[in-house]
Scaffold this active site. Structure first.
Site, mmCIF file in Angstrom:
data_model
loop_
_atom_site.group_PDB
_atom_site.id
_atom_site.type_symbol
_atom_site.label_atom_id
_atom_site.label_comp_id
_atom_site.label_asym_id
_atom_site.label_seq_id
_atom_site.Cartn_x
_atom_site.Cartn_y
_atom_site.Cartn_z
ATOM 1 N N GLU A 63 0.764 -1.370 -0.115
ATOM 2 C CA GLU A 63 0.136 0.057 -0.059
ATOM 3 C C GLU A 63 0.913 1.101 -0.079
ATOM 4 O OE1 GLU A 63 -4.144 -0.983 2.218
ATOM 5 O OE2 GLU A 63 -2.472 -0.315 3.561
ATOM 6 N N CYS A 64 0.720 2.148 -0.816
ATOM 7 C CA CYS A 64 1.422 3.468 -1.088
ATOM 8 C C CYS A 64 2.997 3.156 -0.810
ATOM 9 C CB CYS A 64 0.854 4.276 -0.090
ATOM 10 S SG CYS A 64 1.086 6.202 -0.125
#
Length: 435
Positions: free
Chosen positions: A326-327
């Site tokens: 994530e990210c």
């Protein structure tokens, strides 16, 4: 039922986090078990809440979370003596179109829980006029009860008297007045406050905040102003764990995890296996999935590029089992990350993503995502809600898109995430699964 309050503000930057941390520690020192909450999608403030209170802080978000999830998470205060929620931005600030339960404003949570609101107001550059702001907030929405205010950044005793006289004139209660103290401000960086784990003297700082609040705020009056929520917990549909045994990256580069997501996985019987990429640790060889959360890989890109055991472990793992980032975790799975000085650092190379902090652009907002491919054990077709907040620019994203992603208004966004084989990544942080 547990009495609770929300500490909010007319705008960001008023000092409400310092007030909340001081209150959490002061109440804890008084022998109370205090359950902290954070309104909105924030992964930094809750870590400070935990340091101050000794309890995990849970996010409550009206746009991305179904009402049943909000109620059940708020019921985490059931075994505490007091609930203290910190608002985000301005009290009534949200998005234009409502989501699962509301538009994401802190006022949604205060209203739903029945928690009175204490406004922290920066009185810099004004005196009696600040009462007009407080009066407007108290009348803007009668369903949100403004219990009173804490005046912050007061310049002098005379300044305090004038500001208090304005509040007295309109009948707004003043719980305290905090003198201007530049030394009590927490350091910040591009995504907000510097992380709690990066403060070697954090406990001493929080103790100082508590002493400061005790000296200038009527804490017993705040306790008396609190109201117990009468909303019962619901049978909530937690996010199903994406695997049974989850190797979770956890260190200063990968720390953006939501407490409710991890608890949901554990409640469903999943096992979390932490490891540190910065310590060059590979993921557990017997895990079923590797999950790399967001964080600040751009601040540690050189060290991550030299973490050969970590990268080799990922490469070997991806041959047989899924990996998701994530990210910041997404960027670490990519081909390269260019830092703010323009230096290129080779990452794991399991995806073709190339990102740059030398070309900064803010990406911020709620996200709805419909998966086009599996995300770990989350099946294709699943509908997720989440949030995106980063400053990196995509220079190359050659792999197949992971999801159809839209913002809060339903407009498609180009940050679709991507996948290659068993490896996937996204810029949105998952908060909930939608029905």
């Amino acid at each position: 039922m547990t009495p609770g309050l929300m500490v909010a503000a007319p705008a960001s930057g008023t000092g409400k986090t310092t007030v909340v941390l001081g209150l959490l520690r002061a109440l804890r020192d008084d022998g109370l078990a205090v359950q902290p909450f954070k309104s909105g999608p924030d992964y930094i403030d809750p870590a400070f809440h935990r340091a101050a209170s000794g309890r995990a802080s849970f996010n409550l978000d009206s746009w991305s979370m179904p009402a049943t999830m909000v109620d059940t998470l708020a019921a985490k205060a059931g075994d505490a003596d007091f609930a203290l929620a910190e608002g985000s931005m301005g009290l009534f600030d949200g998005v234009a179109k409502p989501g699962a339960t509301g538009n994401g404003a802190s006022a949604d949570i205060a209203r739903r829980m029945g928690w009175p609101v204490v406004l922290v107001i920066d009185v810099s550059g004004q005196a009696q006029s600040v009462a007009a702001t407080a009066l407007g907030f108290s009348r803007y929405d009668p369903s949100v009860h403004i219990a009173g205010v804490i005046l912050n950044r007061v310049a002098s005793p005379r300044h305090e008297r004038l500001a208090r006289s304005g509040m007295d004139a309109v009948g707004i209660r003043v719980f305290g007045a905090l003198p201007r103290r530049g030394d009590l401000k927490l350091p910040e960086r591009h995504l907000g406050l510097v992380q709690a784990v990066e403060h070697p003297d954090l406990d001493a700082r929080i103790a100082e905040y508590a002493d400061f609040l005790r000296a200038h705020v009527d804490i017993p009056a705040l306790r008396d102003a609190a109201t117990a929520s009468t909303r019962p917990p619901s049978a909530v549909s937690w996010i199903s764990p994406p695997a049974q045994r989850i190797a979770l990256a956890q260190d200063a580069a990968f720390s953006f995890t939501y407490a409710h997501v991890l608890e949901g996985w554990r409640r469903a019987g999943a096992e979390i296996l932490p490891f540190s990429p910065l310590a060059d640790e590979p993921p557990a060889a017997d895990a079923d999935l590797v999950w790399l959360p967001g964080g600040y890989p751009e601040l540690h890109a050189g060290k991550l590029a030299e973490a050969h055991r970590f990268q080799a472990g990922l490469t070997e793992f991806a041959k047989t089992r899924p990996i998701h980032g994530e990210c910041g975790g997404y960027m670490a799975l990519g081909k390269a990350l260019i830092d703010a000085d323009g230096v290129r650092h080779e990452m794991a190379g399991l995806l073709g993503l190339v990102t740059s902090y030398a070309q900064r652009k803010m990406h911020l907002g709620y996200r709805r995502a419909t998966l086009l491919a599996p995300m770990g054990g989350v099946e294709a077709g699943a509908a997720l809600t989440g949030h995106e907040f980063h400053y990196s620019t995509i220079l190359d994203q050659p792999d197949a898109p992971l999801a159809n992603v839209t913002d809060a208004e339903g407009t498609a966004v180009p940050e679709t995430g991507s996948y290659r084989g068993r490896v996937s990544g996204s810029f949105f942080h998952m908060i909930a699964a939608t029905p």
